[in-house]
Scaffold this motif. Sequence first.
Motif, PDB file in Angstrom:
ATOM      1  N   VAL A 108      41.360  39.481  31.346  1.00 42.87           N
ATOM      2  CA  VAL A 108      41.530  40.122  30.040  1.00 42.87           C
ATOM      3  C   VAL A 108      42.655  39.450  29.256  1.00 42.87           C
ATOM      4  O   VAL A 108      42.543  39.214  28.045  1.00 42.87           O
ATOM      5  CB  VAL A 108      41.805  41.630  30.211  1.00 42.87           C
ATOM      6  CG1 VAL A 108      42.187  42.275  28.875  1.00 42.87           C
ATOM      7  CG2 VAL A 108      40.583  42.332  30.804  1.00 42.87           C
ATOM      8  N   ASP A 109      43.730  39.090  29.951  1.00 42.94           N
ATOM      9  CA  ASP A 109      44.845  38.428  29.274  1.00 42.94           C
ATOM     10  C   ASP A 109      44.444  37.046  28.755  1.00 42.94           C
ATOM     11  O   ASP A 109      44.852  36.643  27.655  1.00 42.94           O
ATOM     12  CB  ASP A 109      46.038  38.301  30.226  1.00 42.94           C
ATOM     13  CG  ASP A 109      46.731  39.639  30.485  1.00 42.94           C
ATOM     14  OD1 ASP A 109      46.424  40.627  29.776  1.00 42.94           O
ATOM     15  OD2 ASP A 109      47.570  39.695  31.402  1.00 42.94           O
ATOM     16  N   ARG A 111      41.365  36.202  27.913  1.00 38.87           N
ATOM     17  CA  ARG A 111      40.503  36.515  26.762  1.00 38.87           C
ATOM     18  C   ARG A 111      41.330  36.823  25.518  1.00 38.87           C
ATOM     19  O   ARG A 111      41.061  36.303  24.428  1.00 38.87           O
ATOM     20  CB  ARG A 111      39.609  37.707  27.089  1.00 38.87           C
ATOM     21  CG  ARG A 111      38.699  38.132  25.926  1.00 38.87           C
ATOM     22  CD  ARG A 111      38.176  39.545  26.111  1.00 38.87           C
ATOM     23  NE  ARG A 111      39.261  40.532  26.031  1.00 38.87           N
ATOM     24  CZ  ARG A 111      39.094  41.836  26.246  1.00 38.87           C
ATOM     25  NH1 ARG A 111      37.897  42.294  26.593  1.00 38.87           N
ATOM     26  NH2 ARG A 111      40.121  42.663  26.151  1.00 38.87           N
ATOM     27  N   ASP A 112      42.348  37.666  25.683  1.00 39.87           N
ATOM     28  CA  ASP A 112      43.155  38.071  24.536  1.00 39.87           C
ATOM     29  C   ASP A 112      43.943  36.896  23.970  1.00 39.87           C
ATOM     30  O   ASP A 112      44.100  36.769  22.747  1.00 39.87           O
ATOM     31  CB  ASP A 112      44.105  39.200  24.934  1.00 39.87           C
ATOM     32  CG  ASP A 112      43.378  40.504  25.228  1.00 39.87           C
ATOM     33  OD1 ASP A 112      42.171  40.598  24.929  1.00 39.87           O
ATOM     34  OD2 ASP A 112      44.020  41.431  25.780  1.00 39.87           O
ATOM     35  N   HIS A 113      44.440  36.031  24.852  1.00 44.42           N
ATOM     36  CA  HIS A 113      45.161  34.847  24.375  1.00 44.42           C
ATOM     37  C   HIS A 113      44.226  33.954  23.567  1.00 44.42           C
ATOM     38  O   HIS A 113      44.602  33.450  22.497  1.00 44.42           O
ATOM     39  CB  HIS A 113      45.743  34.076  25.557  1.00 44.42           C
ATOM     40  CG  HIS A 113      46.604  32.925  25.157  1.00 44.42           C
ATOM     41  ND1 HIS A 113      47.962  33.039  24.993  1.00 44.42           N
ATOM     42  CD2 HIS A 113      46.303  31.634  24.855  1.00 44.42           C
ATOM     43  CE1 HIS A 113      48.467  31.868  24.616  1.00 44.42           C
ATOM     44  NE2 HIS A 113      47.475  30.999  24.537  1.00 44.42           N
ATOM     45  N   GLN A 115      41.506  34.888  22.021  1.00 44.21           N
ATOM     46  CA  GLN A 115      41.209  35.579  20.764  1.00 44.21           C
ATOM     47  C   GLN A 115      42.297  35.319  19.735  1.00 44.21           C
ATOM     48  O   GLN A 115      42.019  35.158  18.546  1.00 44.21           O
ATOM     49  CB  GLN A 115      41.059  37.082  20.995  1.00 44.21           C
ATOM     50  CG  GLN A 115      39.717  37.496  21.551  1.00 44.21           C
ATOM     51  CD  GLN A 115      39.589  38.999  21.719  1.00 44.21           C
ATOM     52  OE1 GLN A 115      40.592  39.723  21.767  1.00 44.21           O
ATOM     53  NE2 GLN A 115      38.367  39.487  21.815  1.00 44.21           N
ATOM     54  N   TRP A 211      32.282  41.866  29.145  1.00 44.67           N
ATOM     55  CA  TRP A 211      33.671  42.333  29.208  1.00 44.67           C
ATOM     56  C   TRP A 211      33.716  43.840  29.445  1.00 44.67           C
ATOM     57  O   TRP A 211      34.626  44.341  30.108  1.00 44.67           O
ATOM     58  CB  TRP A 211      34.407  41.964  27.937  1.00 44.67           C
ATOM     59  CG  TRP A 211      34.736  40.506  27.845  1.00 44.67           C
ATOM     60  CD1 TRP A 211      34.177  39.574  27.011  1.00 44.67           C
ATOM     61  CD2 TRP A 211      35.698  39.793  28.642  1.00 44.67           C
ATOM     62  NE1 TRP A 211      34.733  38.331  27.247  1.00 44.67           N
ATOM     63  CE2 TRP A 211      35.672  38.448  28.235  1.00 44.67           C
ATOM     64  CE3 TRP A 211      36.584  40.176  29.653  1.00 44.67           C
ATOM     65  CZ2 TRP A 211      36.494  37.474  28.800  1.00 44.67           C
ATOM     66  CZ3 TRP A 211      37.410  39.209  30.228  1.00 44.67           C
ATOM     67  CH2 TRP A 211      37.360  37.881  29.804  1.00 44.67           C
TER      68      TRP A 211
END
Length: 258
Positions: A108-109, A111-113, A115, A211
Amino acid sequence: MAEHILPHIVNRPLSLVRCPGGIQKECFFQKHAWAGLDNDLVRRVKVSDDEAVAIQDLAGLLALVQAGVLEIHPWGSTLKNPEKPNRLVFDLDPGDGVGWDAVVQGAVDVRDHLQGLGLVSLVRTPGGKGLHVVVPVRPSASWDGAKTFAADVAAAMAKASPALYTDTMAKRARTGRIFIDYLRNGRGATAVAAYSTRARAGAPLSTPITWEELPAIRSGNQYRIGNLAARLSHLHGDPWADFGNVDQMIPKAGRRRR
């Protein structure tokens, strides 16, 4: 499985894990053609100074099965444009003492980075102990550019959360942390294909998930030959249905800061 796996492996240079006697006997990594290969079904391809094999259809896939291939590892580029990768892979490799929930949070981290850099990513179980975050991109950057970008992402995450992540391959650096393996994005490097089997006990597979599903996944080898059919029969569409429709580019160096 052809309709699921073929879009991820056709017309790409392939590296293979062959186990002619099954996983209880010798398995070996094969990057080049071999004696007795049916050249009409499995093509020998030259990529600059490298040699690889490639398939175009179900007949080629079945020829690989007949040759004892249990793992298929495609390049991140196509035969049409071999020097320009069109997908990146971040392999989250947990060190000793890292629990599964931390691996999920790691994905998830990542993915967020990504994004934050304007990139859409997808996730899959690799049939092993970690997770893969996969980024479809337009084939515009060179291999060196792609690898540098992936290394920058891993380094930024390791710097921001050094107790959780490392971008160092050395075993001693991984204890209690997740190695964000960006090295899959170099020229000639590979990662296991979506829906490929693994040459491991229990016959796990690399399996695309959404996700939204990720919090309910309990391990990187949760899906196996024995339960994947049931999973696919209950799905409402392909978890990676939009994979081929994502149109995005690796950002230029000056635009990578969040």
